[in-house]
Design an enzyme around this catalytic site. Structure first.
Site, PDB file in Angstrom:
ATOM      1  N   HIS A  14       0.808  -1.159  -0.029  1.00 29.54           N
ATOM      2  CA  HIS A  14       0.108  -0.136  -0.155  1.00 29.54           C
ATOM      3  C   HIS A  14       0.828   1.379  -0.054  1.00 29.54           C
ATOM      4  CE1 HIS A  14      -3.753   1.896   1.556  1.00 29.54           C
ATOM      5  NE2 HIS A  14      -3.038   2.817   1.198  1.00 29.54           N
ATOM      6  N   HIS A  16       1.217   5.266  -1.939  1.00 30.95           N
ATOM      7  CA  HIS A  16       0.809   6.483  -3.089  1.00 30.95           C
ATOM      8  C   HIS A  16       2.115   7.053  -3.467  1.00 30.95           C
ATOM      9  CE1 HIS A  16      -3.243   6.098  -1.439  1.00 30.95           C
ATOM     10  NE2 HIS A  16      -2.739   5.932  -0.176  1.00 30.95           N
ATOM     11  N   ARG A  18       1.720   8.805  -6.302  1.00 31.85           N
ATOM     12  CA  ARG A  18       1.051  10.363  -6.998  1.00 31.85           C
ATOM     13  C   ARG A  18       1.430  10.257  -8.534  1.00 31.85           C
ATOM     14  NH1 ARG A  18      -2.013  10.457  -2.610  1.00 31.85           N
ATOM     15  NH2 ARG A  18      -1.110  11.382  -0.772  1.00 31.85           N
ATOM     16  N   LYS A  99      -9.915  -1.843  -5.776  1.00 32.25           N
ATOM     17  CA  LYS A  99      -9.691  -0.630  -4.676  1.00 32.25           C
ATOM     18  C   LYS A  99     -11.276  -0.058  -4.138  1.00 32.25           C
ATOM     19  CE  LYS A  99      -8.063   1.366  -0.727  1.00 32.25           C
ATOM     20  NZ  LYS A  99      -6.709   2.093  -0.517  1.00 32.25           N
ATOM     21  N   HIS A 136     -10.540   0.668   1.796  1.00 34.30           N
ATOM     22  CA  HIS A 136     -10.315   1.656   2.753  1.00 34.30           C
ATOM     23  C   HIS A 136     -11.508   1.505   3.624  1.00 34.30           C
ATOM     24  CE1 HIS A 136      -9.031   5.601   4.061  1.00 34.30           C
ATOM     25  NE2 HIS A 136     -10.103   5.360   4.922  1.00 34.30           N
ATOM     26  N   HIS A 174      -4.523  -0.477   6.036  1.00 38.16           N
ATOM     27  CA  HIS A 174      -4.394   0.289   7.091  1.00 38.16           C
ATOM     28  C   HIS A 174      -5.185   0.253   8.474  1.00 38.16           C
ATOM     29  CE1 HIS A 174      -7.262   2.662   4.989  1.00 38.16           C
ATOM     30  NE2 HIS A 174      -6.099   3.289   4.152  1.00 38.16           N
ATOM     31  N   ASP A 247       1.263   2.690   3.487  1.00 41.38           N
ATOM     32  CA  ASP A 247       0.143   3.818   3.198  1.00 41.38           C
ATOM     33  C   ASP A 247       1.172   5.227   3.128  1.00 41.38           C
ATOM     34  OD1 ASP A 247      -1.980   5.274   2.590  1.00 41.38           O
ATOM     35  OD2 ASP A 247      -2.834   5.576   4.556  1.00 41.38           O
ATOM     36  N   HIS A 251       2.132  14.515   0.515  1.00 37.89           N
ATOM     37  CA  HIS A 251       1.526  15.775  -0.012  1.00 37.89           C
ATOM     38  C   HIS A 251       2.744  17.023   0.337  1.00 37.89           C
ATOM     39  CE1 HIS A 251      -2.428  14.495   0.092  1.00 37.89           C
ATOM     40  NE2 HIS A 251      -2.205  13.667   1.335  1.00 37.89           N
TER      41      HIS A 251
END
Ligand code: DOR
Ligand code: ZN
Length: 344
Positions: A14, A16, A18, A99, A136, A174, A247, A251
């Site tokens: 898992h 991200h 982007r 997902k 999620h 998560h 996870d 950002h």
């Protein structure tokens, strides 16, 4: 004293990555220590088709710093998915699963699923193809308290999904609560990923004196000490049902401090494996790290266990404050703190 640990090369189920410049900057941290990563499809341009999955996979792999690194892409499930394309992509290993983001549960979930019953046809296909439903697991509805969203999702949705599709393999992503751990432990064909931050933080690290620490704000939010301890037990001791899913969710630092539109997500990939090792050491369970990092995941996904290895050395590492390159500036999880392990 243990001074080094050699383990089968891990996978992160898992992450991200982007898009654009952010992807270029962050990919190397995950490809540094993992052989495979699941790249979450909640990109600003959601990954809902086989063509998008093929190009997203290529994009990530071409930015990796390791030659046999592999990105696995799940489909972002929506009520208006092209079912033929989805089925084709599952059958041809283009999608590793689907997902489910319930609407408004987290970043870019506004196009997620509002009425989960409406995608039961998709769950049926996943079950038939022996594929995976990644979830999620939070309900953000009816003023449900932010700390209870996982429990409500389990009670109102997951329980029924589990009982309707008995052979469907589900990953509760998560897992953040003792309630979630207990649900995974007491049902068949369900596993859970656990992040480092849910085993290191409690709600006092996020919400204190009516202030939010934005760098510890993520979805699901971290909870109580009892939840943290239950997650540590699940990861370090319990069984084969839990595995790595960092996870890691970068950002821009500037977006994390705007309180009116606070972005949820913790960026841990520069030090996540080292953090897992230190948690297992604190729990006197270093001998179980490899199961959690490199064995339980592929077994549940029905994939081969990796055949290369990685060594962690007992060596001090101070996590830098930021990951900074070009226009990208992301606050690192555990910034400025010391970890006693380092990937060699
Ligand atoms: O905190 C989170 N951030 N949780 C998620 O589930 C998504 C992620 C993101 O994409 O920013
Ligand atoms: Zn995520």
């Amino acid at each position: 004293m243990t001074t080094d640990i050699k383990i089968i090369k891990p996978d992160d189920w898992h992450v991200h990555f982007r898009e654009d410049e952010m992807l270029k900057v962050v990919t190397k941290y995950s490809s540094r220590v993992n052989r495979r990563c699941i790249a979450m499809p909640n990109t600003s341009n959601l990954i809902t088709s086989s063509d998008q999955a093929v190009s997203y996979k290529k994009l990530i792999e071409s930015n990796s710093h390791s030659k046999n690194f592999e990105a696995l892409i799940p489909c972002y499930l929506t009520e208006s998915l092209n079912i033929d394309d989805f089925t084709y992509a599952l059958q041809n290993n283009i999608f590793v699963g689907g997902k489910l983001y319930p609407t408004n549960a987290t970043t870019n979930s506004q196009h997620g699923v509002n009425d989960i019953k409406k995608i039961y046809n998709i769950f049926e296909i996943l079950e038939k193809e022996n594929s995976i439903l990644l979830i999620h697991g939070e309900l953000n509805r009816n003023n449900i308290d932010i700390f209870d969203r996982e429990k409500y999702f389990i009670d109102e949705e997951l329980f029924q999904i589990r009982n309707t599709f008995k052979d469907l393999k589900i990953v509760l992503e998560h897992v953040s609560s003792e309630y979630g751990v207990d649900f995974v432990n007491s049902n068949n064909n369900i596993a859970g990923t656990i992040t480092p931050h849910h085993m290191l933080l409690t709600k006092d690290d996020v919400f204190k004196d009516k202030q939010i620490n934005p760098h510890h704000y993520c979805m699901p939010v971290v909870k109580n000490e009892s939840d943290l301890l239950s997650l540590r037990r699940a990861a370090c001791f319990e069984n084969n049902k839990f595995f790595i899913g960092t996870d890691s969710a970068p950002h821009q630092a500037k977006d994390k401090i705007q309180h009116d539109s606070l972005k949820a997500g913790i960026f841990s990939s520069p030090c996540s494996l080292e953090l897992y090792a230190s948690i297992f050491e604190e729990e006197n369970a270093l001998e179980n790290l490899e199961k959690f990092s490199s064995i339980n995941g592929p077994k549940f996904y029905g994939l081969d266990i990796n055949n290369d290895f990685l060594t962690l050395n007992k060596e001090e590492m101070i996590v830098p404050e930021y990951t900074e390159e070009g226009n990208i500036k992301v606050k690192n999880f555990f910034a400025g703190k010391k970890i006693d392990w380092k990937v060699s």
